[in-house]
Design a protein around this motif. Structure first.
Motif, PDB file in Angstrom:
ATOM      1  N   ASP A   1      23.465  73.762  10.408  1.00  0.00           N
ATOM      2  CA  ASP A   1      22.368  74.276   9.601  1.00  0.00           C
ATOM      3  C   ASP A   1      22.196  75.762   9.896  1.00  0.00           C
ATOM      4  N   ALA A   2      21.104  76.332   9.452  1.00  0.00           N
ATOM      5  CA  ALA A   2      20.874  77.770   9.624  1.00  0.00           C
ATOM      6  C   ALA A   2      20.695  78.174  11.086  1.00  0.00           C
ATOM      7  N   ASP A   3      20.473  77.191  11.970  1.00  0.00           N
ATOM      8  CA  ASP A   3      20.258  77.488  13.391  1.00  0.00           C
ATOM      9  C   ASP A   3      21.512  77.352  14.236  1.00  0.00           C
ATOM     10  N   GLY A   4      22.592  76.833  13.662  1.00  0.00           N
ATOM     11  CA  GLY A   4      23.820  76.677  14.428  1.00  0.00           C
ATOM     12  C   GLY A   4      24.856  75.878  13.663  1.00  0.00           C
ATOM     13  N   TYR A   5      26.065  75.853  14.204  1.00  0.00           N
ATOM     14  CA  TYR A   5      27.134  75.139  13.510  1.00  0.00           C
ATOM     15  C   TYR A   5      28.240  74.717  14.467  1.00  0.00           C
ATOM     16  N   ILE A   6      29.037  73.795  13.993  1.00  0.00           N
ATOM     17  CA  ILE A   6      30.323  73.448  14.589  1.00  0.00           C
ATOM     18  C   ILE A   6      31.368  73.807  13.542  1.00  0.00           C
ATOM     19  N   ALA A   7      32.321  74.649  13.921  1.00  0.00           N
ATOM     20  CA  ALA A   7      33.410  75.021  13.017  1.00  0.00           C
ATOM     21  C   ALA A   7      34.492  73.953  13.130  1.00  0.00           C
ATOM     22  N   PHE A   8      35.021  73.534  11.964  1.00  0.00           N
ATOM     23  CA  PHE A   8      36.058  72.507  12.000  1.00  0.00           C
ATOM     24  C   PHE A   8      37.010  72.640  10.825  1.00  0.00           C
ATOM     25  N   GLY A   9      38.173  72.070  11.010  1.00  0.00           N
ATOM     26  CA  GLY A   9      39.169  71.976   9.956  1.00  0.00           C
ATOM     27  C   GLY A   9      39.543  70.514   9.798  1.00  0.00           C
ATOM     28  N   THR A  10      40.169  70.193   8.679  1.00  0.00           N
ATOM     29  CA  THR A  10      40.576  68.814   8.420  1.00  0.00           C
ATOM     30  C   THR A  10      42.065  68.802   8.103  1.00  0.00           C
ATOM     31  N   LYS A  11      42.799  67.979   8.836  1.00  0.00           N
ATOM     32  CA  LYS A  11      44.239  67.833   8.643  1.00  0.00           C
ATOM     33  C   LYS A  11      44.632  66.403   8.951  1.00  0.00           C
TER      34      LYS A  11
ATOM     35  N   SER B   1      34.756  81.656  24.563  1.00  0.00           N
ATOM     36  CA  SER B   1      35.872  82.514  24.143  1.00  0.00           C
ATOM     37  C   SER B   1      36.236  82.410  22.664  1.00  0.00           C
ATOM     38  N   LEU B   2      36.044  81.278  22.029  1.00  0.00           N
ATOM     39  CA  LEU B   2      36.426  81.119  20.623  1.00  0.00           C
ATOM     40  C   LEU B   2      35.277  81.361  19.645  1.00  0.00           C
ATOM     41  N   ALA B   3      34.138  81.763  20.122  1.00  0.00           N
ATOM     42  CA  ALA B   3      32.964  81.897  19.253  1.00  0.00           C
ATOM     43  C   ALA B   3      33.240  82.819  18.061  1.00  0.00           C
ATOM     44  N   TYR B   4      33.774  83.989  18.320  1.00  0.00           N
ATOM     45  CA  TYR B   4      34.041  84.929  17.221  1.00  0.00           C
ATOM     46  C   TYR B   4      35.048  84.331  16.232  1.00  0.00           C
ATOM     47  N   SER B   5      36.069  83.689  16.762  1.00  0.00           N
ATOM     48  CA  SER B   5      37.088  83.088  15.900  1.00  0.00           C
ATOM     49  C   SER B   5      36.491  82.027  14.980  1.00  0.00           C
ATOM     50  N   THR B   6      35.512  81.278  15.462  1.00  0.00           N
ATOM     51  CA  THR B   6      34.886  80.255  14.613  1.00  0.00           C
ATOM     52  C   THR B   6      34.189  80.872  13.412  1.00  0.00           C
ATOM     53  N   ALA B   7      33.735  82.097  13.565  1.00  0.00           N
ATOM     54  CA  ALA B   7      32.995  82.754  12.475  1.00  0.00           C
ATOM     55  C   ALA B   7      33.896  83.426  11.460  1.00  0.00           C
ATOM     56  N   VAL B   8      35.079  83.851  11.879  1.00  0.00           N
ATOM     57  CA  VAL B   8      35.897  84.682  10.983  1.00  0.00           C
ATOM     58  C   VAL B   8      37.224  84.057  10.565  1.00  0.00           C
ATOM     59  N   GLN B   9      37.663  83.026  11.244  1.00  0.00           N
ATOM     60  CA  GLN B   9      38.953  82.412  10.919  1.00  0.00           C
ATOM     61  C   GLN B   9      38.897  81.738   9.554  1.00  0.00           C
ATOM     62  N   GLY B  10      39.908  81.929   8.768  1.00  0.00           N
ATOM     63  CA  GLY B  10      39.959  81.338   7.440  1.00  0.00           C
ATOM     64  C   GLY B  10      40.180  79.842   7.467  1.00  0.00           C
ATOM     65  N   LYS B  11      39.874  79.197   6.359  1.00  0.00           N
ATOM     66  CA  LYS B  11      40.103  77.775   6.137  1.00  0.00           C
ATOM     67  C   LYS B  11      39.337  76.860   7.088  1.00  0.00           C
ATOM     68  N   LEU B  12      38.208  77.315   7.604  1.00  0.00           N
ATOM     69  CA  LEU B  12      37.348  76.466   8.418  1.00  0.00           C
ATOM     70  C   LEU B  12      36.149  76.023   7.595  1.00  0.00           C
ATOM     71  N   SER B  13      35.597  74.882   7.973  1.00  0.00           N
ATOM     72  CA  SER B  13      34.352  74.386   7.387  1.00  0.00           C
ATOM     73  C   SER B  13      33.301  74.409   8.481  1.00  0.00           C
TER      74      SER B  13
ATOM     75  N   LEU C   1      27.409  78.441   5.111  1.00  0.00           N
ATOM     76  CA  LEU C   1      26.956  79.633   5.826  1.00  0.00           C
ATOM     77  C   LEU C   1      27.793  80.827   5.395  1.00  0.00           C
ATOM     78  N   THR C   2      27.141  81.941   5.152  1.00  0.00           N
ATOM     79  CA  THR C   2      27.877  83.150   4.793  1.00  0.00           C
ATOM     80  C   THR C   2      28.508  83.754   6.042  1.00  0.00           C
ATOM     81  N   HIS C   3      29.435  84.653   5.810  1.00  0.00           N
ATOM     82  CA  HIS C   3      30.086  85.386   6.897  1.00  0.00           C
ATOM     83  C   HIS C   3      29.032  86.095   7.761  1.00  0.00           C
ATOM     84  N   VAL C   4      28.066  86.708   7.126  1.00  0.00           N
ATOM     85  CA  VAL C   4      27.008  87.438   7.830  1.00  0.00           C
ATOM     86  C   VAL C   4      26.161  86.476   8.676  1.00  0.00           C
ATOM     87  N   GLU C   5      25.818  85.314   8.133  1.00  0.00           N
ATOM     88  CA  GLU C   5      25.029  84.329   8.875  1.00  0.00           C
ATOM     89  C   GLU C   5      25.799  83.811  10.086  1.00  0.00           C
TER      90      GLU C   5
END
Length: 113
Positions: free
Chosen positions: A56-66, A40-52, A24-28
Motif C-alpha cells: 500500500d502507500a505505506d510500504g511494499y514487497i517487490a516481486f516478479g512472477t515466473k 542492500s536491495l532496497a534501491y533495486s526494488t524501486a527501480v528495477q524493471g518488470k517488478l510488481s 505505486l509510481t516511481h516517485v512513491e
C-alpha cells in the motif's frame, strides 16, 4: 514470430495465485526507499524493471512472477514494525512465494510461517 519461451511464460504466470498489485509510481517507491530502505536491495526494488508491488502507500514487497511462482526481491520496504505484517499477508495471498536475498528478520518471520 513470437518467442516460444514467452508463450510458455505467459501460460505458467497465469497459473500462479492472483496477487493484487499496488500501482505505486516511481516517485512513491523512491520516497519509501529513502524512508525505509535499510537493506542492500532496497534501491533495486524501486527501480528495477518488470517488478510488481504488493502493499500500500505505506510500504511494499517487490516481486516478479515466473514459472507459476512469485519471487519476492529482498525485504519489505516498510517501517520495521510493519514488515512482518507485509510478509504474512503476501505469503497468504501469493501461496508459496520464494523470497530472494532477505535479511535475518525476514527469514525469522518466514521460518515462523
Amino acid at each position: 514470430m513470437p518467442s516460444l519461451r514467452f508463450y510458455f511464460d505467459k501460460i505458467l504466470e497465469a497459473a500462479a495465485p492472483e496477487v493484487e498489485r499496488q500501482a505505486l509510481t516511481h516517485v512513491e517507491r523512491l520516497a519509501l526507499v529513502r524512508r525505509y530502505g535499510d537493506f542492500s536491495l532496497a534501491y533495486s526494488t524501486a527501480v528495477q524493471g518488470k517488478l510488481s508491488y504488493f502493499g500500500d502507500a505505506d510500504g511494499y514487497i517487490a516481486f516478479g512472477t515466473k514459472m507459476k511462482h512469485h519471487f519476492a526481491l529482498g525485504d519489505p520496504v516498510a517501517a520495521p514494525a510493519r514488515r512482518a505484517d507485509y510478509i504474512k499477508r503476501f505469503v497468504e495471498t501469493a501461496g508459496s512465494p520464494w523470497f530472494v536475498q532477505v535479511g535475518e528478520d525476514t527469514a525469522r518471520v518466514l521460518a515462523g510461517l
